[in-house]
Structure formats: structure tokens, C-alpha cells
Design a protein around this motif. Structure first.
Motif, PDB file in Angstrom:
ATOM      1  N   ILE A   1      27.490  -4.842   2.614  1.00  0.00           N
ATOM      2  CA  ILE A   1      28.291  -6.395   1.630  1.00  0.00           C
ATOM      3  C   ILE A   1      26.074  -6.736   2.459  1.00  0.00           C
ATOM      4  N   GLY A   2      25.300  -6.886   1.261  1.00  0.00           N
ATOM      5  CA  GLY A   2      24.540  -7.573   1.592  1.00  0.00           C
ATOM      6  C   GLY A   2      24.919  -9.242   1.455  1.00  0.00           C
ATOM      7  N   SER A   3      24.351 -10.015   3.152  1.00  0.00           N
ATOM      8  CA  SER A   3      24.177 -11.141   3.225  1.00  0.00           C
ATOM      9  C   SER A   3      23.579 -11.068   4.773  1.00  0.00           C
TER      10      SER A   3
ATOM     11  N   LEU B   1      31.748  -7.373   6.620  1.00  0.00           N
ATOM     12  CA  LEU B   1      30.577  -7.434   5.558  1.00  0.00           C
ATOM     13  C   LEU B   1      29.320  -6.440   6.514  1.00  0.00           C
ATOM     14  N   ALA B   2      29.988  -5.530   7.586  1.00  0.00           N
ATOM     15  CA  ALA B   2      29.184  -3.902   7.949  1.00  0.00           C
ATOM     16  C   ALA B   2      30.221  -3.177   7.422  1.00  0.00           C
TER      17      ALA B   2
ATOM     18  N   TRP C   1      23.983   9.528  13.034  1.00  0.00           N
ATOM     19  CA  TRP C   1      24.760   7.495  13.470  1.00  0.00           C
ATOM     20  C   TRP C   1      23.691   6.915  11.786  1.00  0.00           C
ATOM     21  N   THR C   2      25.747   5.924  11.340  1.00  0.00           N
ATOM     22  CA  THR C   2      25.052   4.959  10.109  1.00  0.00           C
ATOM     23  C   THR C   2      25.448   4.038  11.200  1.00  0.00           C
ATOM     24  N   VAL C   3      25.097   3.016   9.979  1.00  0.00           N
ATOM     25  CA  VAL C   3      25.398   1.444  11.003  1.00  0.00           C
ATOM     26  C   VAL C   3      27.285   0.791  10.744  1.00  0.00           C
TER      27      VAL C   3
ATOM     28  N   ALA D   1      23.313  -8.941   9.793  1.00  0.00           N
ATOM     29  CA  ALA D   1      23.291  -9.104  10.323  1.00  0.00           C
ATOM     30  C   ALA D   1      23.236  -9.923  12.380  1.00  0.00           C
ATOM     31  N   PRO D   2      23.740 -10.968  11.654  1.00  0.00           N
ATOM     32  CA  PRO D   2      24.157 -11.592  13.500  1.00  0.00           C
ATOM     33  C   PRO D   2      25.549 -11.911  13.623  1.00  0.00           C
TER      34      PRO D   2
END
Length: 180
Positions: free
Chosen positions: A87-89, A82-83, A145-147, A93-94
Motif C-alpha cells: 500500500i502506497g502511504s 502496509l509493506a 531480495w524484495t521488501v 516507510a517509517p
């Protein structure tokens, strides 16, 4: 009225260590209670299902460990995907946070085979936080830095730690086999 003399099943009918065994079972085979004096129930300890015996020294709960490990791996993998795929979900995050904590912890834990399980898990958790912080600090210092980049670097560092632990363990076995 129902009374349980030993809900853990660790003592026998006379109070000695061991599993309680009913002298006159009044229920079907595999039941956990028998009729005691004056109609009260007495706990007889855990019993195995007739179709699936429990191995000596192993509880039925021990069979669920591979299922839990597989579920944790799946959750961590979904978080990484997902990261990386952006993908927006609501689960992004968790699940990504779970990946960022579990992947390096498992890699550090794999390198610490000689420790007892509690010490190993504590050191692995601390090592995971340290690896995450070092990667974040290095990426921030380099203005990179990027996720997605952070997740990719954590995945690469974790994979490298796993491979190093595997190579070290394999070399130790090879050296022992050559010595004998």
C-alpha cells in the motif's frame, strides 16, 4: 514569591528522606503546596488523586506502560501490513522500519529474561540489527531480495524466536514443578 525547597519531593520538611507532609494544609485535599512562613509556598511532594490511589512503590507513570506497548505493537503491525499489502502511504516507510527494528528486538528480549532491563534492551537492540542484517545478507546472496519478502522473513524469524523463548520458559517451569 514562591519557593520550592525540594522539587523532587524526596526529602521531608526537616531535610530527612521521606515525603513532605504539610502541618497545616491551606488548600483543598490533594493539593501539592501549602502556605509556609511569610506566605511562601512549600512543595509537599506528589499526591494521588482522591479517586485513584497510587500503590506503594508504583508511580502513576507506570500505568502508561501497557498503553505505550500497545501503541508500539499497533504501529509495528500497521507497518508490516502496509509493506506486505504494498500500500502506497507516507507512513509505510517509517512504520515498516519500526516493525523491522521492534519485532526482532522484542523476540530477542523475550529470550533474555534473566538480564537486568538495561542490559536486556541493549542486547535486544543489537540482536535486532543483527537479525535484520543476516536476513538481508542471505536474501541478497540468494538473489531473492524484495521488501515484502524481507518483512515476511523478519516476521517469521521473530515469531520463531518468540515461540522458542516461550517453549524454553514453559519447559523450565514444568521441570521445576516436577522436582518439587
Amino acid at each position: 514569591m514562591q519557593s520550592f525547597t525540594d522539587p523532587t519531593g524526596l526529602t521531608g520538611p526537616s531535610g530527612t528522606p521521606g515525603t513532605s507532609i504539610p502541618s497545616n494544609p491551606s488548600g483543598p485535599p490533594g493539593s501539592t503546596a501549602s502556605s509556609g512562613p511569610a506566605g511562601t509556598a512549600r512543595h509537599t511532594g506528589p499526591t494521588a488523586a482522591p479517586d485513584r490511589p497510587v500503590a506503594a512503590g508504583r508511580s502513576p507513570a507506570g500505568d502508561s506502560l501497557p498503553v505505550v506497548a500497545g501503541a508500539a505493537t499497533a504501529i509495528a503491525g500497521v507497518g508490516a501490513v502496509l509493506a506486505l499489502a504494498d500500500i502506497g502511504s507516507p507512513l509505510r516507510a517509517p512504520f515498516t522500519l519500526f516493525f523491522l527494528l521492534v519485532a526482532p528486538a522484542c523476540a530477542v528480549g523475550a529470550a533474555l529474561r534473566g538480564l537486568d532491563p538495561l542490559s536486556r534492551s541493549v542486547v535486544a537492540a543489537g540482536g535486532a540489527v543483527a537479525v535484520d542484517m543476516l536476513v538481508a545478507q542471505a536474501m541478497l546472496a540468494l538473489h531473492a531480495w524484495t521488501v515484502r519478502g524481507g518483512v515476511a522473513v523478519i516476521a517469521a524469524v521473530s515469531l520463531l524466536l518468540f515461540l522458542l523463548a516461550h517453549v524454553r520458559r514453559h519447559r523450565g517451569r514444568a521441570a521445576k514443578s516436577r522436582a518439587s
